[in-house]
Design an enzyme around this catalytic site. Structure first.
Site, PDB file in Angstrom:
ATOM      1  N   GLY A  86       0.733  -1.101   0.156  1.00 55.32           N
ATOM      2  CA  GLY A  86      -0.119   0.045  -0.014  1.00 55.32           C
ATOM      3  C   GLY A  86       0.759   1.163  -0.170  1.00 55.32           C
ATOM      4  O   GLY A  86       2.097   1.144  -0.569  1.00 55.32           O
ATOM      5  N   GLU A 112       5.616  -3.387   0.984  1.00 53.90           N
ATOM      6  CA  GLU A 112       5.711  -2.882  -0.664  1.00 53.90           C
ATOM      7  C   GLU A 112       5.111  -1.719  -0.564  1.00 53.90           C
ATOM      8  O   GLU A 112       3.834  -1.789  -0.807  1.00 53.90           O
ATOM      9  CB  GLU A 112       5.504  -4.059  -1.256  1.00 53.90           C
ATOM     10  N   CYS A 131       2.381   0.013  -8.571  1.00 56.74           N
ATOM     11  CA  CYS A 131       3.514   0.595  -8.112  1.00 56.74           C
ATOM     12  C   CYS A 131       4.873   0.803  -8.737  1.00 56.74           C
ATOM     13  O   CYS A 131       5.683   1.689  -8.624  1.00 56.74           O
ATOM     14  CB  CYS A 131       3.832  -0.238  -6.559  1.00 56.74           C
ATOM     15  N   THR A 132       4.724  -0.029  -9.884  1.00 59.22           N
ATOM     16  CA  THR A 132       5.939   0.099 -10.910  1.00 59.22           C
ATOM     17  C   THR A 132       5.779   0.788 -11.860  1.00 59.22           C
ATOM     18  O   THR A 132       6.262   1.056 -12.930  1.00 59.22           O
ATOM     19  CB  THR A 132       6.250  -1.250 -11.230  1.00 59.22           C
ATOM     20  N   ALA A 184       7.544  -7.004 -13.503  1.00 60.12           N
ATOM     21  CA  ALA A 184       8.523  -7.826 -13.060  1.00 60.12           C
ATOM     22  C   ALA A 184       7.889  -9.538 -13.109  1.00 60.12           C
ATOM     23  O   ALA A 184       6.954  -9.448 -13.075  1.00 60.12           O
ATOM     24  CB  ALA A 184       8.640  -7.606 -11.792  1.00 60.12           C
TER      25      ALA A 184
END
Length: 510
Positions: A241, A263, A297-298, A460
């Protein structure tokens, strides 16, 4: 492809369901009903009844008892259970991928890809179940043998985010299960139906193998997060989060000497050198910036461009963004789906205004998309803004399709810009110059947990450990040796002689 109605029927989704499960059984839940509305069309999908504290305590008792049995099952046999789960996910991939797309708003291709990640991590975990290796060491004492072994850690708490409503759960649970742990999962209240579907899919495997209730537990509802964080019976909490909430999780769990896998936010950059393959760069950048409507997030949030090719890259980006199709993510002709809710839309609009106020120049206009097919109010236009790295808004993570572009002169300057944010998740460089590649990957290069060459910042693979540094939290999930976080290390020494020499040459005679 399946319609959403067909997918819901196949996955056993009803109008109102309990958000409390211990594996096979769904227990009565005493909390309020969490209503899940699709950002695709604004329609209600289903209601999931949240757990109360009493429900949580009941589930934790069952999970604790299950761990006492599950830890005794040989690891390869635990791997066999995970293998059977993989087959179930293969069987229901299309239905679950459709639900992921509809409830979260990502493209159908990405929804199916997320389910494929579950299948892939299952396959990885099956192999891992025969490779939970420890080291052997030479003792300084004669007739002694030293070695280490790894034991299950206990109950693993998993708190996941809406943007990957099923994959992140699997990265943790499949590894935890082959390690001998049991799991209690608090899913995002924005995507609770996906969590119920997961429990429905794996329930037959648990039932058919006569496994105890409590190996795979579900507790829906926002209040469950802090119950997990404060619970001394849970030695490990994996949280995905925001950095803001992650800081609270870290402090709370550390306060009781628990462990965390965090993460958190990403502020990922691609460096484009004058030696880049521009066609590859364009695909990697645009998908990285607009995929999942910027809610990864990436996601690529910054593009750092060598000044000699800056104008060329700008024009390529403008042309590419003009070709993007925004719309229903279940239609595979569309590139960009909706944001998760109107709160995210407001954050997106405020970020654009703040960037302009700080001096940013809009290269590709943003805004809310209106009209037929966009009734949910959650569709926005991917936006490109020329900005400076030091802008306050550029230093933050906005979960939306906003790409900030900036120029650089030297590679040293580019790396400094790349590293010059609080987050440290993913990074990339596009270049065909080996010296530039190696400089980027060196100890003086990218400070991120993920550093790529000639691919984007997102996408990923499960074979490598996933996670980042700095305010990204330092956690690692999925592949490589990330499994060690889910186990406790034990050093063992065996004296097989008939004397008792002490370590460090100490004499102690009686």
């Amino acid at each position: 492809m399946k319609t959403i109605e067909q997918a819901l029927q196949e996955l056993g989704i009803r109008e109102v369901m309990s958000g409390v499960s211990t594996g096979v059984e769904f227990l009565p839940a005493g909390g309020d009903v969490i209503e899940s509305f699709s950002p695709v069309d604004g329609k209600k999908i289903a209601g999931v009844t949240a757990a109360t504290e009493a429900d949580y305590q009941k589930v934790m008792t069952i999970a604790g008892n299950a761990f006492l049995e599950w830890r005794k099952v040989p690891a390869p046999k635990r791997g066999e259970i995970v293998r059977q789960m993989a087959e179930k996910f293969r069987e229901h991939k299309e239905a679950l991928g459709t639900l992921v797309s509809y409830e979260m708003g990502k493209s159908l291709q990405e929804g199916l890809g997320e389910v494929q990640e579950i299948i892939d991590i299952c396959d990885f975990a099956v192999g891992l179940s025969r490779q939970l290796y420890g080291l052997t060491m030479h003792s300084e004492r004669p007739n002694h043998r030293m070695y280490e072994q790894w034991h299950p850690i206990g109950i693993v708490g998993i708190i996941s985010s809406f943007n990957f409503p099923v994959a992140v759960w699997s990265w943790n649970s499949m590894i935890a299960w082959v390690c001998g742990d049991v799991c209690i999962w608090k899913p995002s209240s924005k995507t609770p139906v996906c969590a119920v579907a997961i429990q429905n899919i794996i329930s037959d495997v648990l039932k058919n193998n006569n496994l105890p209730e409590g190996i795979s537990c579900l507790v829906a509802g926002n209040a469950m997060g802090d119950l997990i964080n404060n619970d001394k019976r849970i030695p490990l909490v994996s949280f995905t989060g925001s950095t803001r909430i992650g800081r609270h999780v870290a402090q709370t769990v550390a306060g009781r000497f628990g462990n965390t896998i965090l993460e958190l936010g990403g502020n990922n950059a691609i460096i484009v050198t004058e030696n880049a393959d521009m066609n590859m760069m364009l695909i990697g950048t645009v998908f990285g910036a607009v995929g999942t409507a910027g809610q990864r997030c990436t996601t690529t949030r910054r593009l750092i461009i060598q000044e000699n090719v800056y104008e060329q890259v700008k024009e390529k980006l403008k042309n590419a963004y003009a070709q993007l199709h925004i719309g229903n993510p279940l239609d595979q002709n569309n590139h960009v789906g909706p944001l998760i809710d109107k709160g995210s839309v407001d954050a997106y609009l405020k970020a654009i205004e703040k960037a302009k106020a700080e001096g940013g120049k809009v290269l590709v206009e943003g805004g809310v998309v209106e009209g037929a097919g966009y009734e949910s109010g959650c569709y926005v236009k991917p936006c490109i803004i020329e900005a400076e790295n030091h802008y306050e808004i550029v230093q933050e993570e906005t979960f939306a399709p906003i790409l900030y572009i900036m120029r650089y002169k030297t590679m040293d300057e580019a790396i400094a810009l790349q590293n010059g944010v609080p987050q440290g998740l993913s990074s990339s460089v596009f270049t065909n110059n080996m010296r530039e590649m190696e400089q980027f990957l060196s100890a003086a290069g990218s400070d991120c947990g993920i550093a790529n060459v000639n691919i984007g910042t997102s996408g990923a693979e499960i074979g490598g450990a996933f996670g980042g540094e700095k305010e990204t939290g330092g956690g690692r999930e999925s592949g490589s040796d990330a499994w060690k976080a889910y186990m406790r290390r034990q050093t063992n020494t065996i004296n097989y002689g008939n004397q008792l020499p002490l370590a460090q040459g100490i004499n102690f005679n009686l």
